[in-house]
Design an enzyme around this catalytic site. Structure first.
Site, PDB file in Angstrom:
ATOM      1  CG  PHE A  97      -2.171  -0.736   0.789  1.00 19.23           C
ATOM      2  CD1 PHE A  97      -3.075  -0.285  -0.112  1.00 19.23           C
ATOM      3  CD2 PHE A  97      -2.518  -1.966   1.726  1.00 19.23           C
ATOM      4  CE1 PHE A  97      -4.121  -1.295  -0.129  1.00 19.23           C
ATOM      5  CE2 PHE A  97      -3.307  -2.805   1.219  1.00 19.23           C
ATOM      6  CZ  PHE A  97      -4.471  -2.468   0.410  1.00 19.23           C
ATOM      7  CG  ASP A  98       3.649   4.569   1.128  1.00 20.10           C
ATOM      8  OD1 ASP A  98       3.258   5.220   0.156  1.00 20.10           O
ATOM      9  OD2 ASP A  98       4.289   4.794   2.214  1.00 20.10           O
ATOM     10  CB  ILE A  99       4.853   0.369  -4.351  1.00 20.05           C
ATOM     11  CG1 ILE A  99       4.391  -0.878  -3.665  1.00 20.05           C
ATOM     12  CG2 ILE A  99       5.910   0.445  -5.641  1.00 20.05           C
ATOM     13  CD1 ILE A  99       5.637  -1.361  -3.207  1.00 20.05           C
ATOM     14  CB  THR A 138       2.224   8.465  -0.971  1.00 18.97           C
ATOM     15  OG1 THR A 138       2.740   7.811   0.120  1.00 18.97           O
ATOM     16  CG2 THR A 138       2.606   9.627  -1.045  1.00 18.97           C
TER      17      THR A 138
END
Length: 200
Positions: A97-99, A138
């Site tokens: 969930f934050d690549i 993000t």
């Protein structure tokens, strides 16, 4: 170490997630410190730092660090292999969930390693969709279905969406949302690319 906010859920989530992994494209956790509000994660040393300092044109830290296309391709493939491992190679599926470029670390040979599992969610491999209370990620990398539930159910695909956005940045040499461009139509990089393809 720094004073951290909250009750340490993100910290414990990261330890639980990364503690279950062992892959050449996942950062190796060497140790932790958890004393009251002071918390630290100790990863393997990554001499080249994060990917973000190598891909953006006009970035002062990347002025002497241009990567050739062959290296960028190798990095993109390595990240994809790391994601495939998280989604299919672990006993439990790990959704990151934050690549984004900031969370991709590079070793001395520019081998990419996915790091920062603070927003990760662990779920059963058999489950095709997951439930979430709030959006994670993000701005600029969040998949539409995570941001607005009317787009569909949440699966492992938000990581794929984030990965695609990051590859666009690697190829284009700019952030996918850039307010410093000449025209407002160029602020959102994927939209600009789509319009350019439409014109051809």
């Amino acid at each position: 170490m720094k004073e951290s906010k909250g009750n340490g859920d993100e910290f414990l989530n990261e330890v639980a997630s990364i503690g279950r992994t062992s892959h050449v494209n996942i950062a190796t956790l060497k140790g932790i410190c958890f004393e009251g509000s002071k918390r630290a994660l100790i990863y393997e040393l990554m001499p080249n730092g994060s990917l973000e300092k190598f891909i953006y044109k006009g970035n002062p830290s990347s002025s002497n660090h241009h990567l050739v296309f062959k290296t960028l391709y190798k990095i993109a493939i390595g990240i994809a292999r790391g994601l495939e491992y998280l989604h299919r190679g672990c006993n439990t599926r790990i959704l990151h969930f934050d690549i984004k470029p900031h969370n991709i670390l590079l070793d001395e040979n520019f081998c990419p390693k996915i790091s920062d599992f603070g927003l990760a969610k662990i779920c059963l491999r058999e489950k095709s969709t997951i439930s979430m209370v709030s959006a994670r990620g993000t701005t600029g990398y969040i998949a539409p279905e995570v941001f607005c539930r009317s787009f569909g159910r949440i699966s492992y695909k938000p990581d794929v969406y984030s990965y695609e956005m990051m590859v666009l940045e690697m190829v284009g040499g700019r952030k996918n949302i850039d307010i410093n461009v000449d025209f407002t139509s160029e602020i959102y990089f994927p939209h600009w690319i789509y319009k350019r393809l439409e014109l051809n």
